[in-house]
Each structure stands twice: as structure tokens, then as C-alpha cells.
Design an enzyme around this catalytic site. Sequence first.
Site, short mmCIF file in Angstrom:
data_model
loop_
_atom_site.label_atom_id
_atom_site.label_comp_id
_atom_site.label_asym_id
_atom_site.label_seq_id
_atom_site.Cartn_x
_atom_site.Cartn_y
_atom_site.Cartn_z
N ASP A 160 -27.79 18.84 -8.26
CA ASP A 160 -27.53 17.38 -8.48
C ASP A 160 -26.49 16.94 -7.38
OD1 ASP A 160 -25.38 15.40 -10.62
OD2 ASP A 160 -27.33 14.79 -9.71
N GLU A 396 -25.47 27.11 -13.00
CA GLU A 396 -26.62 26.90 -13.90
C GLU A 396 -28.12 27.40 -13.48
OE1 GLU A 396 -26.45 22.79 -14.60
OE2 GLU A 396 -24.69 22.94 -15.50
N TYR A 468 -21.75 19.26 -21.68
CA TYR A 468 -21.47 17.64 -21.72
C TYR A 468 -21.82 17.09 -23.05
CZ TYR A 468 -21.28 18.22 -16.81
OH TYR A 468 -21.04 18.48 -15.52
N GLU A 504 -17.26 23.06 -16.28
CA GLU A 504 -17.78 21.61 -15.98
C GLU A 504 -17.51 20.72 -17.49
OE1 GLU A 504 -21.30 20.62 -13.95
OE2 GLU A 504 -20.65 22.33 -12.50
C1 GCU Z 1 -24.52 20.03 -14.08
C2 GCU Z 1 -24.32 20.63 -12.55
C3 GCU Z 1 -23.69 19.65 -11.63
C4 GCU Z 1 -23.83 18.20 -12.05
C5 GCU Z 1 -23.60 17.90 -13.39
C6 GCU Z 1 -23.92 16.59 -13.87
O1 GCU Z 1 -23.33 20.73 -14.77
O2 GCU Z 1 -23.37 22.04 -12.57
O3 GCU Z 1 -23.89 19.99 -10.30
O4 GCU Z 1 -23.61 17.25 -11.12
O5 GCU Z 1 -24.24 18.86 -14.47
O6 GCU Z 1 -24.95 16.31 -14.54
O7 GCU Z 1 -23.09 15.52 -13.70
#
Ligand code: GCU
Length: 593
Positions: A160, A396, A468, A504
Site C-alpha cells: 500500500d 504482513e 484496524y 499499526e
Molecule cells: C497495512 C499495511 C500498510 C497499509 C495499511 C493501511 O497494515 O501494513 O502498509 O498502508 O495497512 O491499510 O492503511
Amino acid sequence: MLYPQVSSTRQMIDLSGFWRIRFDPEDEGGFESGFDGGEVIAVPASWNDQINERRDYLGAAWYQTRFALPWGWRGQRIFARFNSVNYLAEVWLNGQRLGAHEGGHLPFVFDITDRVLDEDNLLVVRVDGLMAPDRVPPGSLAGKPGISFGRADYPDTNFDFFPYCGIQRPVLLYTTPQDAITDVTVITDINGTDGIVNLKTTHSAGTPLVTRFVLQGHGIDQAVESATGEASLTVNNAALWSPESPNLYQLRIELRRDGEVVDGYSLEIGIRTIAVEGDRLLLNGEPIKLLGFGRHEDFPVVGKGLLPALIVKDYGLLRWIGANSFRTTHYPYSEQMVQLADQLGYLIIDETPAVGLFFTEPGLEKRNALCKQYIRELIDRDKNHPSVIMWSLANEPHTAEPEARQTYYSQDFTVVEHSSRAEAVQAFKEQAELARALDPTRPVTLVSHEGATEESFAFVDVVSLNRYNGWYTESGQIEVGVQRLSREIDLIHQRYGKPFILTEFGTDTIPGHHAEPPEMFSEEYQVEFLSQYIAMLNSKPFVVGQHIWNLCDFKTSQGVIRMGSYNYKGVFTRDRRPKLAAHRVRKLWRNNE
Ligand code: GCU
């Protein structure tokens, strides 16, 4: 790998500036001895945002520049060092092929002593940034289920961020004496209030030479000579290195023949220890908590190009917000960034370029070989930095058997057994062993999105997870998401009993977009999300780190979930202006200062 330096025995010039570039979309080649015309291109910087028509072009491109050999270099060994070329580089000097290197963000060097002319040298570099399944990071997978996130963005990456490419960090020419120091390894330890500095050097002389080590700083000036290139120094009442007190000592190494200095090399070292004890992470024997971010080397126009002012700016933001660490997501950052972390006091989780890995064909064997190459190159480059406290093998990786993902966790969170592919378990077992063999002093981690079913957590010292909940899942329901995540983190801790980092967590937030009550994409939602996550994480003693995703908004491929081809999860905008959440995080991390 030593960074070049200018000294009484060494010289260096930087070839940064305006080169010429010729794009070769049909990959016809034939430009090894240069080309006429072409377009002006700045080095270091990606080409994608410099030349409008080439934003999405990732194919072959030929760079060239000319240089004369500085007076006095003849008779020395002469090298060309590329600090980062993404993705594939092939290099010619005066029409003669020097070699090639695969993989961005890590340096590579060619000995040009016997090929460099006194005048009018022509340096030609063929670069391509193509996405392919057998590259690392991989791409062109068209969203195949089980090995990607199921969507095909443009360019078709399996990660991403925008796949910027080109000569993205400086190209340096440098000399060493014929008999030179070729490597230095510094390992520090603590004994009571004393620091122990273990030193090991290698050199290129065919005959035995004396190596003299001089360590200065914080009131000491100690010297020791060695016939083997190895020595151990004890520093009484050492000024230890830590984020609060990034104390550095100056180490001078001299290679001597009959008392005469043949070669010299200087570096700054920090006396510190890093260790895992049970489910704690100890810096200098004391539990440490990592507060910080995932970032990107990303800025308008330069793309991933080295930009010293941006490094200064970002360290200012980290200081302002109360962070003490970051992970080099998702590739090694510049040596300049790491050097400053030593001086300013930041703790770095140093990550290889292995993002978006998958463990089926096509290309599995080549991807595994590249991952090992990157581990070797990264540890060789960064092993002497006190700021680097951990190696991250990958971000990931898609390790789960697809069917296992359907029954990930039952409602009572009974873990699904054996969800990782055997190929993934084998790969990370080997990579963790390689990292430890190359550097037994630092913990190893793997950053997963699979969770408690990630069997490769068994091979690492610290468990790292990206989550998330309240964004991609339990969307719009922060409280529900945080409760679910809290139970999952506890489950992982029960299963592995290792220090845990949430590497994250974050929300896309459109700058200036507001909603009350908070709503996804609003600044208020980011504030609420991060506040609840931080409170939950602070309640768990084995959570040794919380890294928000992301420090700043950054550019991505085009795709339906990336408005304007940006990831807006920054707590600062791409041009480094704070969103509401930056102020809230600052209060939370600076104890409501
Ligand atoms: C993932 C990934 C990131 C990405 C993030 C997102 O965890 O590691 O590189 O930008 O999700 O979806 O914002």
C-alpha cells in the site's frame, strides 16, 4: 558495509545533481555506452513525480552522468557506491559492465580502480521498477485471493504505497588505501556502571598489521592496540545511550604498519544493551515502551528521494509529539536517517523490503532468496547503530491457508490451529535463524496481520501485529473494535508469552473534515480511535510498543479505497501539517504536558 568518509587516508565525492535519463519502454537496450539527448533528471530522487508523463512508468530507464577522477586519487582503490536504486540496477562504466543489484533501499558497491579513466568517465545505469510476482516486494498479482488483499490497484502492487523508482539516494565515488580497513563490528555490553565495547575489524592487507583503537568522549580518551584486529575496552561509569540521553563516543580506528598509519576510519558508537526478558523489552536492563509510528520515505516531486530537510522536519515532528521510536516501514530508510537517530535518540525497528510476501508459486524460491539477501545487506549496513534495536523480517506476509482465514477466530476466540502455510513457516524459521546468526545481539520480530494463528511468531523474540478494528472491521464502531482487539491481544499473549507491539493502527482522515458525533474519515474519528487504542494498549504491561499508522499521509497506487491515490492515515498531512489527532496524541504521550 562502511559508509564512505573523507579523512587523511580516504576521499569521497557525491555525484548528486542533474543526470540525463532515457526511457526505454520497449526495453530495446543498447545504451551501455551512453546515449544522445535524453531528459534532465535529478539524482537522488524517484523519476515518477519529476516527469509528469512518467508517473506510472516502471519499465526500463537509462541514466547517465560524466565525471573526471579527482587529482590524487590514482594509486588508491576507487569505488562507486549506490545508496539505493529501486528496483533493479545494472551499471556500466565507460562501456564496461560493472554488475547488477536487485532490490531498492540497500547500498551496493563496485570496485572501479582498474576501469576508471583520469578524464571524461561515463557512468551508465539501467533501472527498472517493474512489479513482478518473483520480486520483493511482489506485484502484478491482479488481486489473486489468498496471496494479496484481493484488489488490483494501478500500478498493481501487493503493498500500500506508490512503487516509486529510480536512483533514489546518492551515488558516491570514494577511495581507500590499497591496504584498508574493510569492516568494523561494534558490540556493547554493560557491567554494573561500566560499559564494555567489543570491537572487531577486518582489513585488506595481505600481511599482518597492527590495529589501534582510540575511544574518546564523556571524559575518556582510551587507546588499545591489537595484532588480530579485535579488542575489548572497558569504560568506567559509562555514559549510556538511550532516547533520553543519546550519549555517543567517538571511535577512531587506525591500521598501522611499523608505526605508520596505513588507513583510518572513524565512527560514533553508543553503549547500550537491548534484550527480551519474559514478555518485557529491556533497554540497558530497564523495561522500555516504544511510542511512535510507521512512516514512509515519501514527499511530493522527489517521491522516495533522499531529502535531508524532510528528515530534519520529521524528527522535529516526532520530538514534538512525544515519540521515541519508529519502524522503517516497509523498507530500510536512508543511512542519514539512521545516523541521526543515533544522535537524536530514537529507537528503530529496522525492516527489510519484504512487504506483501506470499508463499505459493509463482516465484517462491526467488522471493525467499531475495529475503535472505536483504537480511544480510540490512544487518551489514546497520549493525553498528545504537538506535537500531530490532530487525523486522517482513510486514504482513500472506501466510495463512486461505480456508483457515474463513474461520479465523470463533466468537469465544478459540484459536484456529495450523493456519499458516508450511512454506511460510519454513521461510521465516530460516530467516529468523539467519538474522540471529548475523547479529545475536538484537531481537527479531515479524509484523503480521494474521494474528494468533501466525505460527511464525514461534521463531521471533517480539510479536508485532497490525490491526484496524473499528476501521476495516467493526467499521464505525470504535468501542466494539477495541474490545475485540483487546481480547485478541490477550489471546496472542497467552499463546506466545512474548513482548507485543501493535505496529499499526489508525484511520484514514481527510484533513479539515469534521463530524460530531465522530464519523469515519473525520478528524474527530481519528482522535477517538487513537485515544481508545492508546488507553487499551497502556493497560497491558506486556505491550511494549504502540506505533500509529502513519506519521504522515502518503502516496499510493490508484485504487477504489485510496481517494486521490493517497493513504490519509497520517496524524500529519503529507506536507507535515498537524490534524486534530496530532494534538491529542501529543497530550497522551507527553503525559498531558
Ligand atoms: C497495512 C499495511 C500498510 C497499509 C495499511 C493501511 O497494515 O501494513 O502498509 O498502508 O495497512 O491499510 O492503511
